[in-house]
Design a protein around this motif. Structure first.
Motif, PDB file in Angstrom:
ATOM      1  N   ARG A  61     -10.287  -7.877  -4.013  1.00  0.00           N
ATOM      2  CA  ARG A  61      -9.599  -6.676  -3.647  1.00  0.00           C
ATOM      3  C   ARG A  61      -8.007  -6.904  -4.935  1.00  0.00           C
ATOM      4  NH1 ARG A  61     -11.417  -2.000  -1.076  1.00  0.00           N
ATOM      5  NH2 ARG A  61      -8.451  -1.348  -0.633  1.00  0.00           N
ATOM      6  N   ARG A  62      -7.725  -8.319  -4.178  1.00  0.00           N
ATOM      7  CA  ARG A  62      -6.386  -9.036  -5.550  1.00  0.00           C
ATOM      8  C   ARG A  62      -6.450  -8.491  -6.313  1.00  0.00           C
ATOM      9  NH1 ARG A  62      -7.287 -15.302  -3.727  1.00  0.00           N
ATOM     10  NH2 ARG A  62      -9.178 -14.955  -4.570  1.00  0.00           N
ATOM     11  N   GLU A  63      -7.527  -8.205  -7.215  1.00  0.00           N
ATOM     12  CA  GLU A  63      -7.592  -7.410  -9.142  1.00  0.00           C
ATOM     13  C   GLU A  63      -7.353  -6.215  -8.465  1.00  0.00           C
ATOM     14  OE1 GLU A  63     -11.365  -8.427 -10.126  1.00  0.00           O
ATOM     15  OE2 GLU A  63     -11.107 -10.817  -9.380  1.00  0.00           O
ATOM     16  N   LEU A  64      -6.824  -5.281  -8.132  1.00  0.00           N
ATOM     17  CA  LEU A  64      -6.080  -4.168  -7.548  1.00  0.00           C
ATOM     18  C   LEU A  64      -4.864  -4.283  -8.706  1.00  0.00           C
ATOM     19  CD1 LEU A  64      -7.420  -2.776  -4.773  1.00  0.00           C
ATOM     20  CD2 LEU A  64      -8.792  -2.148  -7.013  1.00  0.00           C
ATOM     21  N   ALA A  65      -4.599  -3.465  -9.271  1.00  0.00           N
ATOM     22  CA  ALA A  65      -4.050  -3.030 -10.168  1.00  0.00           C
ATOM     23  C   ALA A  65      -2.719  -2.904  -9.198  1.00  0.00           C
ATOM     24  CB  ALA A  65      -3.344  -2.692 -11.500  1.00  0.00           C
ATOM     25  N   GLY A  66      -0.800  -3.377  -9.400  1.00  0.00           N
ATOM     26  CA  GLY A  66      -0.141  -2.860  -8.277  1.00  0.00           C
ATOM     27  C   GLY A  66       0.075  -2.547  -6.806  1.00  0.00           C
ATOM     28  N   ARG A  67      -0.929  -2.733  -6.530  1.00  0.00           N
ATOM     29  CA  ARG A  67      -0.992  -3.302  -4.645  1.00  0.00           C
ATOM     30  C   ARG A  67       0.048  -4.508  -3.824  1.00  0.00           C
ATOM     31  NH1 ARG A  67      -5.761  -0.495  -2.603  1.00  0.00           N
ATOM     32  NH2 ARG A  67      -6.578   1.420  -4.341  1.00  0.00           N
ATOM     33  N   THR A  68       0.217  -3.764  -2.982  1.00  0.00           N
ATOM     34  CA  THR A  68       1.478  -4.857  -2.108  1.00  0.00           C
ATOM     35  C   THR A  68       0.718  -5.067  -0.778  1.00  0.00           C
ATOM     36  OG1 THR A  68       2.179  -2.917  -1.019  1.00  0.00           O
ATOM     37  CG2 THR A  68       3.681  -3.832  -3.110  1.00  0.00           C
ATOM     38  N   ARG A  69       0.758  -5.634   0.041  1.00  0.00           N
ATOM     39  CA  ARG A  69       0.448  -6.329   0.694  1.00  0.00           C
ATOM     40  C   ARG A  69       0.291  -4.915   1.585  1.00  0.00           C
ATOM     41  NH1 ARG A  69       1.244 -12.666   1.954  1.00  0.00           N
ATOM     42  NH2 ARG A  69       1.384 -12.706  -0.242  1.00  0.00           N
ATOM     43  N   GLU A  70       0.603  -4.268   1.640  1.00  0.00           N
ATOM     44  CA  GLU A  70       1.080  -3.024   2.737  1.00  0.00           C
ATOM     45  C   GLU A  70       0.188  -1.716   2.526  1.00  0.00           C
ATOM     46  OE1 GLU A  70       3.912   1.137   3.744  1.00  0.00           O
ATOM     47  OE2 GLU A  70       4.365  -0.495   2.221  1.00  0.00           O
ATOM     48  N   ASP A  71      -0.637  -1.702   1.076  1.00  0.00           N
ATOM     49  CA  ASP A  71      -1.949  -1.222   0.709  1.00  0.00           C
ATOM     50  C   ASP A  71      -2.940  -2.353   0.595  1.00  0.00           C
ATOM     51  OD1 ASP A  71      -0.610   1.405   0.703  1.00  0.00           O
ATOM     52  OD2 ASP A  71       0.399   0.649  -0.629  1.00  0.00           O
ATOM     53  N   TYR A  72      -2.695  -3.626   0.626  1.00  0.00           N
ATOM     54  CA  TYR A  72      -3.862  -4.041   0.455  1.00  0.00           C
ATOM     55  C   TYR A  72      -5.892  -3.700   0.630  1.00  0.00           C
ATOM     56  CZ  TYR A  72      -6.671  -8.712  -0.045  1.00  0.00           C
ATOM     57  OH  TYR A  72      -7.936  -9.643   0.033  1.00  0.00           O
ATOM     58  N   LEU A  73      -5.044  -3.631   2.468  1.00  0.00           N
ATOM     59  CA  LEU A  73      -6.746  -2.586   2.775  1.00  0.00           C
ATOM     60  C   LEU A  73      -6.742  -1.099   2.594  1.00  0.00           C
ATOM     61  CD1 LEU A  73      -6.540  -5.080   5.451  1.00  0.00           C
ATOM     62  CD2 LEU A  73      -7.728  -5.466   3.184  1.00  0.00           C
ATOM     63  N   THR A  74      -5.341  -0.210   2.080  1.00  0.00           N
ATOM     64  CA  THR A  74      -6.436   0.872   1.788  1.00  0.00           C
ATOM     65  C   THR A  74      -7.524   1.129   0.836  1.00  0.00           C
ATOM     66  OG1 THR A  74      -3.311   1.217   1.615  1.00  0.00           O
ATOM     67  CG2 THR A  74      -4.778   2.638   1.632  1.00  0.00           C
ATOM     68  N   GLY A  75      -8.613   1.982   1.956  1.00  0.00           N
ATOM     69  CA  GLY A  75      -9.942   2.623   1.399  1.00  0.00           C
ATOM     70  C   GLY A  75     -10.807   1.456   1.950  1.00  0.00           C
ATOM     71  N   PHE A  76     -10.149   0.752   2.302  1.00  0.00           N
ATOM     72  CA  PHE A  76     -11.124  -0.885   3.120  1.00  0.00           C
ATOM     73  C   PHE A  76     -11.733  -0.345   4.591  1.00  0.00           C
ATOM     74  CE2 PHE A  76     -12.547  -4.953   3.941  1.00  0.00           C
ATOM     75  CZ  PHE A  76     -13.824  -4.980   3.712  1.00  0.00           C
ATOM     76  N   LEU A  77     -10.160  -0.451   5.017  1.00  0.00           N
ATOM     77  CA  LEU A  77     -10.194  -0.003   6.534  1.00  0.00           C
ATOM     78  C   LEU A  77      -9.035   1.298   7.110  1.00  0.00           C
ATOM     79  CD1 LEU A  77      -9.053  -3.393   7.974  1.00  0.00           C
ATOM     80  CD2 LEU A  77     -11.598  -1.439   8.474  1.00  0.00           C
ATOM     81  N   GLN A  78      -9.503   1.686   7.785  1.00  0.00           N
ATOM     82  CA  GLN A  78      -7.882   2.337   8.014  1.00  0.00           C
ATOM     83  C   GLN A  78      -6.632   1.752   7.878  1.00  0.00           C
ATOM     84  OE1 GLN A  78      -5.787   3.703  10.025  1.00  0.00           O
ATOM     85  NE2 GLN A  78      -5.616   5.613  10.084  1.00  0.00           N
ATOM     86  N   LYS A  79      -5.237   3.289   7.194  1.00  0.00           N
ATOM     87  CA  LYS A  79      -5.032   2.579   6.554  1.00  0.00           C
ATOM     88  C   LYS A  79      -3.994   1.840   7.922  1.00  0.00           C
ATOM     89  CE  LYS A  79      -0.435   3.279   4.065  1.00  0.00           C
ATOM     90  NZ  LYS A  79       0.318   3.978   3.252  1.00  0.00           N
ATOM     91  N   ARG A  80      -3.605   2.354   8.924  1.00  0.00           N
ATOM     92  CA  ARG A  80      -2.642   1.350  10.252  1.00  0.00           C
ATOM     93  C   ARG A  80      -3.358   0.219  10.587  1.00  0.00           C
ATOM     94  NH1 ARG A  80      -1.287   4.720  14.331  1.00  0.00           N
ATOM     95  NH2 ARG A  80      -2.624   6.392  13.987  1.00  0.00           N
ATOM     96  N   VAL A  81      -4.432   0.225  10.751  1.00  0.00           N
ATOM     97  CA  VAL A  81      -5.760  -0.750  11.358  1.00  0.00           C
ATOM     98  C   VAL A  81      -5.137  -1.925   9.992  1.00  0.00           C
ATOM     99  CG1 VAL A  81      -7.753  -1.747  12.023  1.00  0.00           C
ATOM    100  CG2 VAL A  81      -7.280   0.272  12.482  1.00  0.00           C
ATOM    101  N   GLY A  82      -5.480  -1.978   9.187  1.00  0.00           N
ATOM    102  CA  GLY A  82      -5.197  -3.148   8.004  1.00  0.00           C
ATOM    103  C   GLY A  82      -3.714  -3.520   7.810  1.00  0.00           C
ATOM    104  N   GLN A  83      -2.708  -2.615   7.694  1.00  0.00           N
ATOM    105  CA  GLN A  83      -1.669  -3.108   8.121  1.00  0.00           C
ATOM    106  C   GLN A  83      -1.245  -3.880   9.269  1.00  0.00           C
ATOM    107  OE1 GLN A  83       0.619   0.465   8.106  1.00  0.00           O
ATOM    108  NE2 GLN A  83       0.893   0.390   5.271  1.00  0.00           N
ATOM    109  N   THR A  84      -1.989  -3.363  10.420  1.00  0.00           N
ATOM    110  CA  THR A  84      -1.647  -4.392  11.852  1.00  0.00           C
ATOM    111  C   THR A  84      -2.376  -5.987  11.385  1.00  0.00           C
ATOM    112  OG1 THR A  84      -1.346  -2.009  12.874  1.00  0.00           O
ATOM    113  CG2 THR A  84      -2.400  -4.423  13.918  1.00  0.00           C
ATOM    114  N   LEU A  85      -3.482  -5.841  11.374  1.00  0.00           N
ATOM    115  CA  LEU A  85      -4.284  -6.699  10.746  1.00  0.00           C
ATOM    116  C   LEU A  85      -3.687  -7.736  10.207  1.00  0.00           C
ATOM    117  CD1 LEU A  85      -7.582  -5.775  10.627  1.00  0.00           C
ATOM    118  CD2 LEU A  85      -7.106  -6.841  12.723  1.00  0.00           C
ATOM    119  N   LEU A  86      -2.403  -7.562   9.150  1.00  0.00           N
ATOM    120  CA  LEU A  86      -1.842  -7.803   7.926  1.00  0.00           C
ATOM    121  C   LEU A  86      -0.608  -8.978   8.680  1.00  0.00           C
ATOM    122  CD1 LEU A  86      -2.308  -5.758   4.963  1.00  0.00           C
ATOM    123  CD2 LEU A  86      -2.521  -8.422   5.334  1.00  0.00           C
TER     124      LEU A  86
END
Length: 432
Positions: free
Chosen positions: A298-323
């Motif tokens: 997923r690091r290869e996804l173009a233009g992604r910041t860490r805020e959106d790194y897990l978007t589409g993989f986990l629920q967005k707020r869950v992903g941001q909280t884990l980070l």
């Protein structure tokens, strides 16, 4: 609702919940099986019987479970004799008998996942109505808004002391329920009545209850539901584990997966010994290695910041909280800059997010009370008191609580069946 002043009954049932109402039906039917008619009354402190029953299964009333067996039940202070009583009561009234009983009063049922049996109508109100209609047809009386304050043994049975006067009964069944869900009528009344007569009450604690944790991170996830693995560990030793729906709350965690195994948290809460932790697997069915490979890609996804790194993989707020939990901020930084070690750390956190447990939501949030009056003090076949002849007990007031999924309602029916039949048999033997 009946009225009375110094009345006499053959059997007085204290408590108009699941156990009390079904015991009334069982007792009247058992008497009629021998060609006898008995006078039976149900005393309920609330304005109407069955309030807690209406709330079971979120209003759908999980009647029983086809897997009801001693292994699905617990005691706060288990003893060999108590376990024998539990096993005998369940053996005499298996899930198939429960379904036959409800069919006989007009409630058809259907079995769903994990052996859970529900009324076909999925209406707890219909179950309550059919119990009350059957009681009325058999001549059983309801005395609502009537609290029983004391039980006194007398020569010909028992005196029930109430604010409206005394009631004389030849046999008494205590079916007052437990301390859980006080808003629905839960109280310690039944324990007090029996303890004053010499019975032993074990420590009480909430079961099938929401769990409180450290909240710094989870409060931002309030309201989010997802499938997860849940484990509770005491000083690193696993106590219980379940996989299913998890609900994040402002105070911690809830949902079926948590409540199913929350009994151990209530038990820990009353003892406060050791460190209790909850371990969340947010990717059940995935290995840590699989998660790591996916995150690396997923690091290869173009233009992604860490805020959106897990978007589409986990629920967005869950992903941001884990980070944040992994210390991988600030979230505005490019996701492509994450190192292999940071990816590995995040994958491990997804598979085992550990939070300190601080307690439960108490009896106010609990569905069931763990603990109660010692089972070993009652007969295995009749649930008659070994200390006070002519006194019986059934339901949550006894030290027996089941897993989530219809097991506790089944205990109410099964114990009511044993106690009601025992009381009628004793009554008819005296008549002879």
């Amino acid at each position: 609702m009946g009225t009375y002043a110094g009345i006499n009954v053959d059997i007085a049932i204290i408590g108009g919940g699941a156990a009390g109402l079904s015991a009334a039906v069982f007792a009247c039917r058992e008497a009629r099986r021998f060609g006898k008619t008995i006078r039976l009354g149900v005393w309920e402190k609330a304005p109407r019987t069955g309030k807690k029953l209406l709330a079971t299964g979120n209003g759908t009333c999980n009647l029983t479970n086809s897997e009801a067996a001693p292994s699905r039940y617990h005691q706060a202070e288990p003893t060999q004799r108590g376990q024998a009583v539990l096993a005998q009561v369940l053996k005499a009234f298996p899930a198939a008998e429960a379904r036959k009983f409800f069919s006989s009063i007009g409630v058809e049922s259907v079995e769903k996942d994990r052996g859970r049996v529900y009324p076909l109508s999925l209406q707890a109100g219909a179950v309550l109505d059919c119990l009350r209609l059957t009681m009325a047809a058999q001549g059983a009386e309801e005395f609502c808004s009537r609290s029983v304050n004391a039980l006194l043994p007398v020569k010909k049975g028992w005196l029930l002391e109430t604010e409206e006067g005394t009631v004389q009964a030849r046999k008494v069944l205590v079916c007052c329920g437990g301390a859980a869900a006080p808003a629905l009528g839960g109280s310690a009344d039944g324990y007090s009545l029996l303890a004053r007569l010499g019975h032993t009450r074990t420590p009480l604690f909430p079961a099938i209850v929401q769990v409180k944790t450290e909240t710094e991170l989870v409060r931002s996830l309030k309201g989010i539901r997802l499938d997860a693995g849940v484990r509770f560990c005491l000083d690193g030793r696993e106590l219980a584990a379940e996989t299913g729906e998890l609900l994040f709350t402002e105070y911690g965690v809830s949902g079926p997966a948590v409540m199913q195994i929350s009994r151990c948290v209530g038990d820990w809460e009353r003892r406060r010994r050791g460190r209790l932790t909850v371990h969340l697997d947010l990717l059940p069915g995935w290995s840590a290695e699989q998660a790591e490979r996916c995150l690396a890609k997923r690091r290869e996804l173009a233009g992604r910041t860490r805020e959106d790194y897990l978007t589409g993989f986990l629920q967005k707020r869950v992903g941001q909280t884990l980070l944040r939990a992994a210390g991988l901020g600030p979230l505005a930084r490019p996701a492509a800059e994450l190192s292999d070690g940071e990816v590995r750390c995040l994958a491990a956190l997804m598979k085992d997010w550990t939070l300190n447990v601080t307690g439960t939501q108490g009896f106010g949030g609990a569905q069931v009370t763990a603990g109660g009056i010692l089972l070993e003090e009652f007969g295995a076949h009749t649930l008659e008191s070994r200390l006070c002849p002519g006194l019986y007990a059934a339901g949550e007031v006894l030290d027996a609580d089941g897993d989530c999924g219809g097991f506790n309602l089944h205990w109410a029916w099964a114990s009511a069946y044993a106690a009601a039949r025992g009381a009628v048999a004793s009554l008819l033997n005296q008549a002879d």
